[in-house]
Write an enzyme that holds these catalytic residues in place. Structure first.
Site, PDB file in Angstrom:
ATOM      1  N   ARG A   1       0.727  50.525  -4.964  1.00 13.73           N
ATOM      2  CA  ARG A   1       0.137  49.248  -4.547  1.00 13.73           C
ATOM      3  C   ARG A   1      -1.024  48.903  -5.475  1.00 13.73           C
ATOM      4  O   ARG A   1      -1.201  47.765  -5.883  1.00 13.73           O
ATOM      5  CB  ARG A   1      -0.355  49.335  -3.092  1.00 13.73           C
ATOM      6  CG  ARG A   1       0.739  49.553  -2.057  1.00 13.73           C
ATOM      7  CD  ARG A   1       1.648  48.350  -1.941  1.00 13.73           C
ATOM      8  NE  ARG A   1       0.913  47.147  -1.679  1.00 13.73           N
ATOM      9  CZ  ARG A   1       0.489  46.755  -0.476  1.00 13.73           C
ATOM     10  NH1 ARG A   1       0.778  47.473   0.586  1.00 13.73           N
ATOM     11  NH2 ARG A   1      -0.170  45.615  -0.315  1.00 13.73           N
TER      12      ARG A   1
ATOM     13  N   ARG B   1      -4.341  37.780   3.968  1.00 13.45           N
ATOM     14  CA  ARG B   1      -3.365  38.360   4.911  1.00 13.45           C
ATOM     15  C   ARG B   1      -3.435  37.537   6.195  1.00 13.45           C
ATOM     16  O   ARG B   1      -4.492  37.456   6.830  1.00 13.45           O
ATOM     17  CB  ARG B   1      -3.672  39.834   5.185  1.00 13.45           C
ATOM     18  CG  ARG B   1      -2.813  40.410   6.295  1.00 13.45           C
ATOM     19  CD  ARG B   1      -2.849  41.923   6.381  1.00 13.45           C
ATOM     20  NE  ARG B   1      -2.023  42.534   5.351  1.00 13.45           N
ATOM     21  CZ  ARG B   1      -1.531  43.771   5.403  1.00 13.45           C
ATOM     22  NH1 ARG B   1      -1.778  44.541   6.442  1.00 13.45           N
ATOM     23  NH2 ARG B   1      -0.796  44.257   4.419  1.00 13.45           N
TER      24      ARG B   1
ATOM     25  N   HIS C   1       6.012  39.891   2.105  1.00 17.11           N
ATOM     26  CA  HIS C   1       4.981  40.855   1.681  1.00 17.11           C
ATOM     27  C   HIS C   1       5.260  41.185   0.205  1.00 17.11           C
ATOM     28  O   HIS C   1       5.716  42.278  -0.139  1.00 17.11           O
ATOM     29  CB  HIS C   1       5.055  42.104   2.551  1.00 17.11           C
ATOM     30  CG  HIS C   1       3.848  42.996   2.461  1.00 17.11           C
ATOM     31  ND1 HIS C   1       2.749  42.706   1.668  1.00 17.11           N
ATOM     32  CD2 HIS C   1       3.570  44.186   3.071  1.00 17.11           C
ATOM     33  CE1 HIS C   1       1.857  43.679   1.792  1.00 17.11           C
ATOM     34  NE2 HIS C   1       2.327  44.586   2.636  1.00 17.11           N
TER      35      HIS C   1
ATOM     36  N   ASP D   1      10.773  50.008   7.664  1.00 19.18           N
ATOM     37  CA  ASP D   1       9.475  49.416   8.002  1.00 19.18           C
ATOM     38  C   ASP D   1       9.348  49.550   9.519  1.00 19.18           C
ATOM     39  O   ASP D   1      10.347  49.767  10.220  1.00 19.18           O
ATOM     40  CB  ASP D   1       9.501  47.933   7.552  1.00 19.18           C
ATOM     41  CG  ASP D   1       8.220  47.172   7.874  1.00 19.18           C
ATOM     42  OD1 ASP D   1       7.184  47.808   8.161  1.00 19.18           O
ATOM     43  OD2 ASP D   1       8.255  45.924   7.837  1.00 19.18           O
TER      44      ASP D   1
ATOM     45  N   GLN E   1       3.900  44.418  -1.690  1.00 20.93           N
ATOM     46  CA  GLN E   1       4.562  45.675  -1.342  1.00 20.93           C
ATOM     47  C   GLN E   1       5.847  45.849  -2.141  1.00 20.93           C
ATOM     48  O   GLN E   1       6.107  46.922  -2.701  1.00 20.93           O
ATOM     49  CB  GLN E   1       4.857  45.696   0.164  1.00 20.93           C
ATOM     50  CG  GLN E   1       5.515  46.976   0.635  1.00 20.93           C
ATOM     51  CD  GLN E   1       4.594  48.185   0.572  1.00 20.93           C
ATOM     52  OE1 GLN E   1       3.522  48.156   1.150  1.00 20.93           O
ATOM     53  NE2 GLN E   1       5.001  49.228  -0.136  1.00 20.93           N
TER      54      GLN E   1
ATOM     55  N   CYS F   1       7.220  51.327   3.697  1.00 21.63           N
ATOM     56  CA  CYS F   1       6.016  50.607   3.247  1.00 21.63           C
ATOM     57  C   CYS F   1       4.761  51.120   3.955  1.00 21.63           C
ATOM     58  O   CYS F   1       3.662  50.901   3.460  1.00 21.63           O
ATOM     59  CB  CYS F   1       6.192  49.108   3.462  1.00 21.63           C
ATOM     60  SG  CYS F   1       6.477  48.641   5.170  1.00 21.63           S
TER      61      CYS F   1
END
Ligand code: CP
Ligand code: NVA
Length: 303
Positions: A287, A101, A128, A219, A131, A259
């Site tokens: 996830r 990340r 991402h 988001d 996700q 998310c």
């Protein structure tokens, strides 16, 4: 698939195969898990905060039989200027896979190139992918699939999540509308490079955008790394939060997804968040299953 670096780099077949495998792993959890990471140790190298991604990968790697070490970039020599390619060449000789990340997309790509071990993008400023794979699984569970569906992304239409969604729409051939003020829409160059034609469009009017929607997605308006712009972002994006009025304009039974983490009163209202908590936290749970599916695919590609 040797790495998971973005949705952009996946084919439609690869995406479908991961989502199918995620369903299968969800069903098999705790019963007959494939221990494909037995004897392996994976590193998780994070330069940004995380709750879901960190926990789901740590649990998922263990459930697949592997062990895992969490490395905060700030505690590593990386944080003092050691180049990513040197870090990758060191870790690549010691661990069997990496989950990263970070900020720049080029960091994960460089790590994959120099580390020569399976590398997973666990969020960059650009994308991402983990996700969106979990979200696709959730959408199929909740509304039967994405074919012929209209998905509306409300808020910061130029962030990592919006970009991963745009590539998913292009790859899987569904309609995606970005409902955002002009300054938070993807640039004309981005859309041109995407080349999704009429599948991806932008609208400044959220009430118009959500008509006929099957999924409303949002988001945070202040992505990690954008904290200094917080006040301006909250002011410009006001009016793009998912309210019950907007949900009422969408198709009956439309899913509301986020998310997470959620900032109530901004991108989503408290009543909408709580009314749709079941699907939003199902999304969070997925996830785990989707990322285990990714690792299973990587394990077979590197076997
Ligand atoms: N959605 C998501 O990636 O959450 P975290 O930042 O908590 O990992
Ligand atoms: N766009 C958000 C996603 C968080 C999971 C961020 O980058 O902070």
């Amino acid at each position: 698939m040797k790495h998971l670096l973005s949705i952009e780099s996946l084919s439609a077949e690869e995406i479908r195969s991961i989502v199918d495998l995620a369903d299968d792993l969800k069903e098999r959890r705790g019963k007959d898990e494939p221990k494909v990471l037995e004897g392996q140790c994976w590193a998780m190298l994070f330069s940004k905060s995380s709750t879901r991604t960190r926990v789901s990968f740590e649990v998922g790697i263990r459930e697949l039989g592997g062990s895992v070490m969490f490395l905060s970039a700030g505690d590593m020599q990386l944080g003092r200027g050691e180049p990513i390619k040197d870090t990758a060449r060191v870790l690549g000789r010691m661990v069997h896979g990496a989950v990263i990340r970070t900020y720049a997309q080029s960091n994960v790509e460089e790590f994959a190139e120099f580390g020569k071990i399976p590398t997973i993008n666990a969020l960059t400023d650009e994308e991402h992918p983990c996700q969106v794979l979990a979200d696709l699984q959730t959408i199929r569970e909740r509304i039967g699939g994405w074919d012929g569906k209209k998905i509306v992304f409300l808020g910061d239409g130029d962030c990592n999540m919006a970009r991963s969604w745009m590539w998913a729409a292009k790859r899987l051939n569904f309609e995606l509308v970005i409902a955002a003020p002009e300054t938070f829409q993807p640039s004309a160059e981005y859309l041109e490079n995407l080349g999704a034609g009429n599948l991806v469009s932008c609208d400044t009017d959220p009430a118009k955008a959500v008509v006929g929607a099957d999924v409303l997605y949002t988001d945070t308006w202040v992505s990690m790394g954008k904290e200094a712009e917080s006040a301006g972002r909250l002011a410009t994006l006001k009016g793009y939060g998912i309210s019950q009025e907007l949900v009422d304009l969408a198709n009956p039974g439309a899913a509301v997804l986020h998310c997470l983490p959620a900032y109530r009163g901004h991108e989503i209202m408290e009543d909408v968040m709580e009314a749709h908590a079941d699907e939003i936290f199902q999304q969070a749970e997925n996830r785990l299953h989707a990322q285990k599916a990714v690792m299973l695919e990587l394990a077979s590609a590197w076997a």
